[in-house]
Design an enzyme around this catalytic site. Structure first.
Site, PDB file in Angstrom:
ATOM      1  N   TYR A 133      -1.679 -27.588   3.005  1.00 59.13           N
ATOM      2  CA  TYR A 133      -1.457 -26.341   3.746  1.00 59.13           C
ATOM      3  C   TYR A 133      -0.025 -26.420   4.264  1.00 59.13           C
ATOM      4  O   TYR A 133       0.289 -27.314   5.062  1.00 59.13           O
ATOM      5  CB  TYR A 133      -2.413 -26.215   4.934  1.00 59.13           C
ATOM      6  CG  TYR A 133      -3.833 -25.855   4.553  1.00 59.13           C
ATOM      7  CD1 TYR A 133      -4.724 -26.836   4.108  1.00 59.13           C
ATOM      8  CD2 TYR A 133      -4.294 -24.548   4.656  1.00 59.13           C
ATOM      9  CE1 TYR A 133      -6.033 -26.502   3.760  1.00 59.13           C
ATOM     10  CE2 TYR A 133      -5.601 -24.211   4.318  1.00 59.13           C
ATOM     11  CZ  TYR A 133      -6.457 -25.192   3.874  1.00 59.13           C
ATOM     12  OH  TYR A 133      -7.753 -24.874   3.534  1.00 59.13           O
ATOM     13  N   PRO A 187      -8.777 -16.243   4.852  1.00 64.72           N
ATOM     14  CA  PRO A 187      -9.212 -17.427   4.088  1.00 64.72           C
ATOM     15  C   PRO A 187      -8.574 -18.759   4.508  1.00 64.72           C
ATOM     16  O   PRO A 187      -8.960 -19.804   3.992  1.00 64.72           O
ATOM     17  CB  PRO A 187      -8.842 -17.066   2.644  1.00 64.72           C
ATOM     18  CG  PRO A 187      -7.830 -15.987   2.727  1.00 64.72           C
ATOM     19  CD  PRO A 187      -8.060 -15.261   4.010  1.00 64.72           C
ATOM     20  N   TYR A 207     -12.979 -27.793  10.330  1.00 64.23           N
ATOM     21  CA  TYR A 207     -12.704 -27.601   8.905  1.00 64.23           C
ATOM     22  C   TYR A 207     -13.863 -28.097   8.025  1.00 64.23           C
ATOM     23  O   TYR A 207     -14.287 -27.402   7.103  1.00 64.23           O
ATOM     24  CB  TYR A 207     -11.395 -28.303   8.526  1.00 64.23           C
ATOM     25  CG  TYR A 207     -10.893 -27.946   7.153  1.00 64.23           C
ATOM     26  CD1 TYR A 207     -10.176 -26.776   6.941  1.00 64.23           C
ATOM     27  CD2 TYR A 207     -11.143 -28.769   6.054  1.00 64.23           C
ATOM     28  CE1 TYR A 207      -9.732 -26.423   5.666  1.00 64.23           C
ATOM     29  CE2 TYR A 207     -10.697 -28.439   4.787  1.00 64.23           C
ATOM     30  CZ  TYR A 207      -9.991 -27.263   4.594  1.00 64.23           C
ATOM     31  OH  TYR A 207      -9.556 -26.927   3.345  1.00 64.23           O
ATOM     32  N   LYS A 246     -13.653 -20.495   5.473  1.00 64.61           N
ATOM     33  CA  LYS A 246     -14.937 -20.400   6.173  1.00 64.61           C
ATOM     34  C   LYS A 246     -15.887 -19.309   5.665  1.00 64.61           C
ATOM     35  O   LYS A 246     -17.090 -19.351   5.969  1.00 64.61           O
ATOM     36  CB  LYS A 246     -14.689 -20.140   7.681  1.00 64.61           C
ATOM     37  CG  LYS A 246     -14.186 -21.332   8.433  1.00 64.61           C
ATOM     38  CD  LYS A 246     -15.318 -22.306   8.729  1.00 64.61           C
ATOM     39  CE  LYS A 246     -14.842 -23.708   8.983  1.00 64.61           C
ATOM     40  NZ  LYS A 246     -14.788 -24.598   7.808  1.00 64.61           N
ATOM     41  N   HIS A 302     -13.289 -34.215  -1.007  1.00 58.76           N
ATOM     42  CA  HIS A 302     -12.044 -34.576  -0.329  1.00 58.76           C
ATOM     43  C   HIS A 302     -12.318 -34.997   1.117  1.00 58.76           C
ATOM     44  O   HIS A 302     -13.012 -34.283   1.840  1.00 58.76           O
ATOM     45  CB  HIS A 302     -11.076 -33.386  -0.308  1.00 58.76           C
ATOM     46  CG  HIS A 302     -10.482 -33.056  -1.642  1.00 58.76           C
ATOM     47  ND1 HIS A 302      -9.513 -32.104  -1.810  1.00 58.76           N
ATOM     48  CD2 HIS A 302     -10.712 -33.576  -2.877  1.00 58.76           C
ATOM     49  CE1 HIS A 302      -9.178 -32.042  -3.093  1.00 58.76           C
ATOM     50  NE2 HIS A 302      -9.896 -32.912  -3.758  1.00 58.76           N
TER      51      HIS A 302
HETATM   52  P1  RFL Z   1     -19.780 -10.989  -1.463  1.00 62.76           P
HETATM   53  O1  RFL Z   1     -19.413 -12.264  -2.174  1.00 62.76           O
HETATM   54  O2  RFL Z   1     -18.746  -9.968  -1.281  1.00 62.76           O
HETATM   55  O3  RFL Z   1     -21.033 -10.379  -2.245  1.00 62.76           O
HETATM   56  C1  RFL Z   1     -21.504  -9.076  -1.988  1.00 62.76           C
HETATM   57  C2  RFL Z   1     -22.158  -8.554  -3.248  1.00 62.76           C
HETATM   58  O4  RFL Z   1     -22.719  -7.259  -2.960  1.00 62.76           O
HETATM   59  C3  RFL Z   1     -22.410  -6.372  -4.020  1.00 62.76           C
HETATM   60  N1  RFL Z   1     -22.442  -4.990  -3.504  1.00 62.76           N
HETATM   61  C4  RFL Z   1     -23.483  -4.156  -3.666  1.00 62.76           C
HETATM   62  N2  RFL Z   1     -24.661  -4.289  -4.303  1.00 62.76           N
HETATM   63  C5  RFL Z   1     -25.505  -3.230  -4.302  1.00 62.76           C
HETATM   64  N3  RFL Z   1     -25.204  -2.045  -3.687  1.00 62.76           N
HETATM   65  C6  RFL Z   1     -24.042  -1.868  -3.026  1.00 62.76           C
HETATM   66  N4  RFL Z   1     -23.765  -0.710  -2.424  1.00 62.76           N
HETATM   67  C7  RFL Z   1     -23.117  -2.950  -3.015  1.00 62.76           C
HETATM   68  N5  RFL Z   1     -21.885  -3.103  -2.471  1.00 62.76           N
HETATM   69  C8  RFL Z   1     -21.491  -4.353  -2.777  1.00 62.76           C
HETATM   70  C9  RFL Z   1     -21.060  -6.827  -4.520  1.00 62.76           C
HETATM   71  O5  RFL Z   1     -20.837  -6.419  -5.861  1.00 62.76           O
HETATM   72  C10 RFL Z   1     -21.176  -8.348  -4.386  1.00 62.76           C
HETATM   73  O6  RFL Z   1     -21.659  -8.948  -5.570  1.00 62.76           O
HETATM   74  O7  RFL Z   1     -20.374 -11.316  -0.007  1.00 62.76           O
HETATM   75  P2  RFL Z   1     -21.182 -12.577   0.550  1.00 62.76           P
HETATM   76  O8  RFL Z   1     -22.363 -12.897  -0.326  1.00 62.76           O
HETATM   77  O9  RFL Z   1     -21.383 -12.322   1.986  1.00 62.76           O
HETATM   78  O10 RFL Z   1     -20.201 -13.842   0.371  1.00 62.76           O
HETATM   79  C11 RFL Z   1     -19.015 -13.945   1.116  1.00 62.76           C
HETATM   80  C12 RFL Z   1     -17.942 -14.721   0.319  1.00 62.76           C
HETATM   81  O11 RFL Z   1     -17.821 -14.123  -0.971  1.00 62.76           O
HETATM   82  C13 RFL Z   1     -16.583 -14.738   1.037  1.00 62.76           C
HETATM   83  O12 RFL Z   1     -16.759 -14.923   2.413  1.00 62.76           O
HETATM   84  C14 RFL Z   1     -15.655 -15.860   0.500  1.00 62.76           C
HETATM   85  O13 RFL Z   1     -15.253 -15.585  -0.821  1.00 62.76           O
HETATM   86  C15 RFL Z   1     -14.444 -16.021   1.401  1.00 62.76           C
HETATM   87  N6  RFL Z   1     -13.492 -17.034   0.911  1.00 62.76           N
HETATM   88  C16 RFL Z   1     -13.703 -18.377   1.153  1.00 62.76           C
HETATM   89  N7  RFL Z   1     -14.807 -18.796   1.793  1.00 62.76           N
HETATM   90  C17 RFL Z   1     -15.054 -20.129   1.952  1.00 62.76           C
HETATM   91  O14 RFL Z   1     -16.071 -20.492   2.584  1.00 62.76           O
HETATM   92  N8  RFL Z   1     -14.209 -21.095   1.446  1.00 62.76           N
HETATM   93  C18 RFL Z   1     -13.071 -20.746   0.777  1.00 62.76           C
HETATM   94  O15 RFL Z   1     -12.370 -21.641   0.291  1.00 62.76           O
HETATM   95  C19 RFL Z   1     -12.759 -19.356   0.643  1.00 62.76           C
HETATM   96  N9  RFL Z   1     -11.656 -18.971  -0.014  1.00 62.76           N
HETATM   97  C20 RFL Z   1     -12.353 -16.639   0.186  1.00 62.76           C
HETATM   98  C21 RFL Z   1     -11.441 -17.626  -0.265  1.00 62.76           C
HETATM   99  C22 RFL Z   1     -12.107 -15.296  -0.117  1.00 62.76           C
HETATM  100  C23 RFL Z   1     -10.976 -14.945  -0.836  1.00 62.76           C
HETATM  101  N10 RFL Z   1     -10.788 -13.597  -1.146  1.00 62.76           N
HETATM  102  C24 RFL Z   1     -10.685 -13.142  -2.476  1.00 62.76           C
HETATM  103  C25 RFL Z   1     -11.013 -12.632  -0.116  1.00 62.76           C
HETATM  104  C26 RFL Z   1     -10.308 -17.300  -0.962  1.00 62.76           C
HETATM  105  C27 RFL Z   1     -10.052 -15.935  -1.232  1.00 62.76           C
HETATM  106  C28 RFL Z   1      -8.774 -15.605  -1.949  1.00 62.76           C
HETATM  107  C1  PHB Z   2      -9.358 -22.275  -2.693  1.00 61.44           C
HETATM  108  O1  PHB Z   2      -9.333 -23.355  -3.312  1.00 61.44           O
HETATM  109  O2  PHB Z   2      -9.585 -21.199  -3.260  1.00 61.44           O
HETATM  110  C2  PHB Z   2      -9.095 -22.271  -1.236  1.00 61.44           C
HETATM  111  C3  PHB Z   2      -8.847 -23.462  -0.583  1.00 61.44           C
HETATM  112  C4  PHB Z   2      -8.606 -23.450   0.790  1.00 61.44           C
HETATM  113  C5  PHB Z   2      -8.613 -22.256   1.488  1.00 61.44           C
HETATM  114  C6  PHB Z   2      -8.864 -21.062   0.828  1.00 61.44           C
HETATM  115  C7  PHB Z   2      -9.112 -21.064  -0.546  1.00 61.44           C
HETATM  116  O3  PHB Z   2      -8.350 -22.251   2.815  1.00 61.44           O
END
Ligand code: RFL
Ligand code: PHB
Length: 392
Positions: free
Chosen positions: A202, A294, A386, A298, A72
């Site tokens: 958004y 979120p 972004y 980032k 995009h």
């Molecule tokens: P994670 O993905 O949480 O992975 C950590 C892993 O560690 C495990 N763990 C353990 N393992 C061993 N021993 C322990 N004691 C442990 N405790 C935990 C867990 O099971 C897991 O598998 O962290 P990591 O790798 O730092 O990655 C970070 C990302 O997952 C997170 O920042 C993103 O999902 C945030 N986020 C978004 N980020 C983006 O860059 N672009 C997006 O569009 C975006 N959208 C989002 C998001 C996060 C969301 N939620 C659910 C908070 C949208 C949502 C809704």
């Molecule tokens: C997503 O597609 O899950 C998504 C997109 C934009 C955001 C957060 C999550 O800012």
């Protein structure tokens, strides 16, 4: 067991770090508390910055992402019944975002690590990190069979997310934590429905924020601001659609396409930074060290930027015995982290309805949004943050 880098957590940070280290000829073992099936099925992020896409593609992980990811070049800001396109690529030197789900990135990473003979241990329990002040740190854990085990390593990478254990291995007197909680959450759904829009929307509305994203030509990803204490059971599918229709309505009759909801959940929103991101032989990366709401998309991108720096620093250490890059890791990573923290806070503040907001604040938010759509300078600021600032 012995390795060079012991990695706790098989999220994007831990898996990509292990992959990058492998390409540098450095050994690692990844310890993950959940099963492979669980980590490959957890629905989270969707938006990858240009720099993230480039790192994945340059390190042999781009094949499926290039085929299935949706590129995009802009986003829409919607408020007061109108949509305004922010031409991000035009404003940010041709850089773009790619929509490709986090669990697909995880699947690609797990496959690449296993094909290369990488050590990924799933279902580990009771992880404890010890002797961080020495040159021989160790990770104690119980394996899937419940037997106590020990992993001896040169360094430990804490990649276990916000609820992990590695952050608390740093003595409290040696860490500073910055935190901000927001008085709202996000309700997210996946629906079998063709896209309602060609680029993400958004939207700010008096009833709260909403977001239209996508996953594929058949699946939409939608979010709406809700109370952080809401139970998902009180949001029936019809209530969710009704709320989305209200918040996304435009004066030109745009229609949101509906479909079967096959996944839904509520997440809390917070900003969090830990300083420094290192203590002795422990280096933290990703959500273990920082959280962003979120709205700026980032979190995953920051995790990728962290481990890219960290892999380079480990490579420098093993090829030349120099510690400078490892010593500067925290400072370098935090510079990007704080930029993303500010951007995510700003996006969140301008697009959400705060429960205690006065009419004055509402008008300020509308004025700020109008300004973004009318001033090229302001729009360029949004665009370059972004799509992601270039990696060092
Ligand atoms: P994670 O993905 O949480 O992975 C950590 C892993 O560690 C495990 N763990 C353990 N393992 C061993 N021993 C322990 N004691 C442990 N405790 C935990 C867990 O099971 C897991 O598998 O962290 P990591 O790798 O730092 O990655 C970070 C990302 O997952 C997170 O920042 C993103 O999902 C945030 N986020 C978004 N980020 C983006 O860059 N672009 C997006 O569009 C975006 N959208 C989002 C998001 C996060 C969301 N939620 C659910 C908070 C949208 C949502 C809704
Ligand atoms: C997503 O597609 O899950 C998504 C997109 C934009 C955001 C957060 C999550 O800012």
């Amino acid at each position: 067991m012995r390795t060079q880098i012991g990695i706790v957590g098989a999220g994007p940070a831990g898996l990509l770090l292990s992959h990058l280290l492998h390409l540098e000829g450095i050994e690692s073992v990844v310890l993950e508390s959940r099963s492979r099936q669980e980590i490959e099925a957890t629905i989270r992020a969707g938006v990858l910055e240009q720099g993230t896409v480039d790192v994945l593609a340059q390190t042999g992980l781009g094949e499926r992402m290039k085929r299935e990811g949706l590129v995009h070049g802009g986003i829409y800001l919607r408020f007061a019944g109108r949509s305004h396109r922010i031409p991000m690529s035009e404003l940010a030197n041709g850089r773009a975002i790619t929509v490709y789900a986090q669990h697909e990135v995880i699947r690609d990473l797990v496959k690449a690590r296993l094909n290369a003979g990488g050590a990924l241990l799933f279902g580990v329990k009771e992880v404890g990190i010890e002797d961080l002040e020495t040159r021989a740190p160790r990770i104690r854990y119980r394996g899937e069979d419940d037997a106590p085990r020990e992993l001896l390593c040169d360094f430990v990478a804490g990649c276990d997310g916000f609820h992990g254990v590695s952050r608390s291995a740093i003595p409290s007197r040696r860490r500073k934590e910055y935190i901000r909680k927001y008085p709202f959450g996000w309700l997210g759904i996946l629906a079998d429905a063709p896209p309602s829009t060609d680029e993400l929307i958004y939207a700010y509305h008096e009833r709260g924020f909403s977001l239209v994203s996508t996953r594929s030509p058949q699946v939409q990803r939608l979010y709406l601001q809700c109370d952080p204490g809401d139970r998902i059971e009180s949001w029936s599918d019809s209530r969710i659609w009704e709320e989305l229709h209200t918040r996304l309505a435009t004066r030109d009759g745009w229609r949101l396409t509906e479909g079967r909801v096959f996944q839904k959940g509520i997440v809390a929103m917070r900003s969090f930074v830990l300083e420094p991101m290192q203590y002795g032989a422990l280096f933290l990366a990703g959500d273990a060290a920082h959280i962003v709401p979120p709205t700026g998309a980032k979190g995953l991108n920051l995790a990728v930027a962290d481990v890219r720096l960290l892999a380079r620093a480990f490579a420098e250490f093993y090829t030349s015995s120099r510690c400078e890059a490892l010593e500067r890791y925290s400072e370098m990573a935090l510079k990007r982290v704080w930029r993303a923290e500010h951007f995510s806070w700003w996006m969140t503040s301008v697009l959400h309805r705060f429960p205690d907001a006065t009419p004055f604040q509402h008008r300020l938010q509308l004025s700020e949004l109008e300004y973004v759509t009318e001033s090229r300078a302001k729009a360029a600021t949004l665009a370059e943050n972004y799509v992601g600032l270039p990696f060092e």
